[in-house]
Each structure stands twice: as C-alpha cells, then as structure tokens.
Design an enzyme around this catalytic site. Structure first.
Site, PDB file in Angstrom:
ATOM      1  N   LYS A  35      33.927  26.051  50.801  1.00 21.17           N
ATOM      2  CA  LYS A  35      33.841  26.698  49.481  1.00 21.17           C
ATOM      3  C   LYS A  35      35.241  26.998  48.949  1.00 21.17           C
ATOM      4  CE  LYS A  35      33.551  31.255  51.600  1.00 21.17           C
ATOM      5  NZ  LYS A  35      32.639  32.171  52.292  1.00 21.17           N
ATOM      6  N   TYR A 262      65.232  42.268  39.441  1.00 15.62           N
ATOM      7  CA  TYR A 262      64.694  43.353  38.606  1.00 15.62           C
ATOM      8  C   TYR A 262      64.695  44.689  39.335  1.00 15.62           C
ATOM      9  CZ  TYR A 262      62.737  39.660  35.620  1.00 15.62           C
ATOM     10  OH  TYR A 262      62.560  38.585  34.795  1.00 15.62           O
TER      11      TYR A 262
HETATM   12  C1  LIG Z   1      32.684  32.246  53.753  1.00  9.88           C
HETATM   13  C2  LIG Z   1      31.445  32.233  54.536  1.00  9.88           C
HETATM   14  C3  LIG Z   1      31.417  31.770  55.865  1.00  9.88           C
HETATM   15  C4  LIG Z   1      32.661  31.430  56.644  1.00  9.88           C
HETATM   16  O1  LIG Z   1      33.261  32.610  57.150  1.00  9.88           O
HETATM   17  P1  LIG Z   1      34.625  32.525  58.005  1.00  9.88           P
HETATM   18  O2  LIG Z   1      34.915  33.939  58.349  1.00  9.88           O
HETATM   19  O3  LIG Z   1      35.652  31.942  57.104  1.00  9.88           O
HETATM   20  O4  LIG Z   1      34.353  31.680  59.174  1.00  9.88           O
HETATM   21  C5  LIG Z   1      30.185  31.636  56.478  1.00  9.88           C
HETATM   22  N1  LIG Z   1      29.032  31.974  55.832  1.00  9.88           N
HETATM   23  C6  LIG Z   1      29.023  32.466  54.570  1.00  9.88           C
HETATM   24  C7  LIG Z   1      27.741  32.839  53.943  1.00  9.88           C
HETATM   25  C8  LIG Z   1      30.230  32.625  53.889  1.00  9.88           C
HETATM   26  O5  LIG Z   1      30.217  33.118  52.651  1.00  9.88           O
END
Ligand SMILES: *Cc1c(COP(=O)(O)O)cnc(C)c1O
Length: 374
Positions: A35, A262
């Site tokens: 994702k 800055y």
């Molecule tokens: C992002 C996510 C994962 C992966 O989690 P990690 O900690 O990156 O391994 C698994 N399941 C769901 C539903 C997620 O949203």
C-alpha cells in the site's frame, strides 16, 4: 509527485526487498503489503521483484492501485485493505478481480448491489479499534450475503495493534483469541474461509499468528518492528532497501562567530568548513531534525548544522575540508566506511518521535527514485 527540480534521489535496492521477503517465510505464506506506493518504494517495481520471488498475493491500499497492477500484468490475488468506498470502486474491483475487505453493513450492502460476482474478505476488529465487524455481527453478515448471492466471502482478516511491543504480548494473545472466535463462527457458515491476522512483527516474532497468510509490510522494506525492544534479535538480518543521496552545492569556510541558516541557531565556535547540500524538508528531511542529524559524506558521518531549509541544509565538513561540490551526502543509508553505520530510518524516526513507516513514505514519494538490484 516527486520534486523533480531537486537533484536529491531516492535509491531503492530491489534485491534487498527480495532477500527480506525470502527471510520472512515461504512465498505462499506471505501476502506482502505494498500500500501507499509500497511504503514509498514504488508500487510496480516492488511488485515486480516480489513477483520474481514468488509472491502469490499482495495487500494494497485503494482500488486504483489494483487497477495499476492489473494493467501492468500482475495476476496475484490483490487484497484491498481500505475496501470499496463507492459503487465505482465496486465496479473497479469486479472488473480487475480485486479482493475487497468489507468492514461494515453499509459497505456490504453496496457490494451486494453491485451487478457482478465478487470474492470478498471480511474484516474483523479483534482489538485494533479501527475498521471491522465484531463476532456478534456474523448472523446478520451471513443473512445479507445469502440474500445477495453475488458475494462470496473467502477470507477473514484482522490486524494487530501492538504486536511489535513484547511487553504487550497478552493483548496480542487476546486479539488472536478474538480473531479465532470470529473466523470459527464465520467458517460454520462459509466453510472455505481463509484466515489472515499477522503483520511484520507477527511474521518475525509470533509463530502462532501465522494462520493461512501473513501480511508483512515494514520488514519487507528492511525495517525491524522490534527495534529498541527486548526482542530486537527477531528482526536480525533485515536490510533497508531505501537510501537517499543529495549533492553538495557549495563548500565554504566559516569564521569563528559566524552563523548558519535561518534563525541563526548555529554559531561557529571556531573557524570551520561548511557544505551546503540540496536536501531540505521538501525532500522529506523534517525541519524538526535541524541540528540533530548526521549524513554520510565519503562514508563518514558529519553533523548537520543550523535550521533545515525548504530544499537545502548545511553540514559541518571540517573533518574533510577538501569536500567539493557534486560529491554526495547521504541523509539516509548510503555507502559507509568501516566502523561507521549509515543513518537509518529508525534513527531519524526516534528523533522525530515517529516511526520509520512515516519517513519511508515521505522520502520515497517526494524524491525521484532510482532502482538498483544488488
Ligand atoms: C499496513 C498494514 C499491514 C502491514 O503492517 P507492517 O507493520 O508494516 O508489517 C498489515 N495489515 C494491515 C491491515 C495494514 O494496514
């Protein structure tokens, strides 16, 4: 959209992603999470290397990522973590054969109204307090699905809230019990239902939470979810896939007493050599790191000094005064000399009171990416 005017580059080593994937288990037992543009590493190249490593399924964020993967020819099972929010999403899911998570009754009704046959996954809230049904909802879920006849549940899915915190093991065990209850009740109505609960931390440290398929994300990209905990060893051997390089723009001599950047928060306590590099907060180097981070130059760490600007910041290169414009500095990763460790995403995350996930997503999406395979 990456900041294409900037010469800062995000380097992604695909071979490291492949090795991390292989380290986590057999391909069939893993559904790598890609994702958010593969946590900033790039959806298609990451899917490509994982496909080469034998991945049979992916977890993705939105329907458009599924469309992109299908158009690029990927045939894996694609679990849609945020489900389908609109009738159009349901059409996309049907057209491209995606597997949407269904998390509430409205969502289920929208799916039932979609004029296509679809496999779906049922999201259970086992203790994350985010999306999903509870066990008591199952009779009503079953009735809606039976009445609809176009939806076929094939998987029960849930997500851990604190599986990366060894001191919270009891809570994780409670989530497993709640998930097993939910999946068992669902399987009485839909016998072929598969089960998926675990994330990276579970893949590395909770063998009982393997079920049918694990969903590791962070560990695929080299992040040890147990960093800084009593179980840190569980993630040994993972390799970060992302590094960031930025060229030196100018090197100058600063006289004792002169200030840098800055707000003049940095004053030279002695004559010194300062390199201006082409990386700032618009490249994802958070301004909150001002004066608190290092970069690698010639394999050695040099301190960043003064406020980080929008697309530049300064380094104290007094230890290598012949450093020259065009040479690369590495705010993240990069080639390190013996006895020197590169800056990693955990180091920066700790300083910012955040997690490596956030840094990878931002630095990966803000900079043009280049791919390596070694
Ligand atoms: C992002 C996510 C994962 C992966 O989690 P990690 O900690 O990156 O391994 C698994 N399941 C769901 C539903 C997620 O949203």
């Amino acid at each position: 959209m990456p900041v294409s005017f900037s010469p800062t580059r995000c380097h992604v080593n695909l071979a490291a992603i492949k090795r991390n994937f292989q380290r986590l288990g057999a391909p069939g037992a893993l559904m790598p999470v890609i994702k958010s543009d593969a946590y900033g590493h790039g959806l298609l190249p990451v899917a490509g290397i994982l496909d080469e490593a034998g991945a049979r399924s992916f977890a993705i964020g939105g329907a458009s990522e599924g469309e992109e993967l299908r158009n690029a020819g990927f045939g894996q099972r694609l679990l849609l973590l945020t489900g389908c929010r609109t009738p159009d999403d349901w059409e996309t899911a049907a057209l491209y054969g995606l597997l949407p998570l269904v998390n509430d009754f409205k969502n289920l009704e929208m799916g039932a109204a979609c004029p296509h046959n679809l496999e779906i996954a049922i999201k259970c809230d086992s203790g994350m307090g985010r999306l999903g049904f509870g066990k008591d909802d199952i009779p009503a879920i079953a009735e809606k699905i039976r009445n609809s006849s176009n939806l076929k549940p094939v998987m029960a899915v849930s997500h851990f809230a604190s599986s990366d915190m060894p001191e919270d093991a009891e809570y994780a065990a409670g989530q497993m019990a709640a998930f097993e209850d939910f999946a068992r009740a669902l399987a009485q109505i839909f016998p072929a239902i598969g089960r998926s609960l675990g994330n990276s931390a579970a893949a590395l440290g909770l063998p009982d939470a393997a079920y049918d398929v694990l969903r590791p994300g962070l560990a695929i990209y080299g992040g040890n979810p147990f960093f800084g905990t009593s179980r840190e060893n569980a993630g040994a051997g993972l390799e970060w896939a992302m590094s960031i390089s930025t060229p030196i723009l100018q090197v100058k001599r600063l006289a004792k007493g002169q200030s840098v950047s800055y707000g003049r928060i940095f004053r030279a306590l002695r004559d010194m050599d300062v390199a201006v590099v082409s990386c700032g907060y618009s490249q994802g180097l958070a301004r909150g790191l001002s004066g608190r981070c290092d970069m690698l130059v010639r394999g050695r760490r040099v301190p960043q000094i003064g406020r980080i600007c929008m697309s530049m910041c300064m380094l104290d290169v007094s230890s290598m005064p012949d450093a020259a414009p065009g040479e690369l500095a590495w705010p993240l990763g990069g080639p390190a000399a013996a006895e020197t460790s590169p800056v990693d995403a955990w180091e920066l995350a700790m300083k910012l009171d955040t997690v490596p996930y956030e840094l990878l997503c931002l630095m990966g999406s803000l900079n043009l990416r280049e791919y390596e395979n070694n």
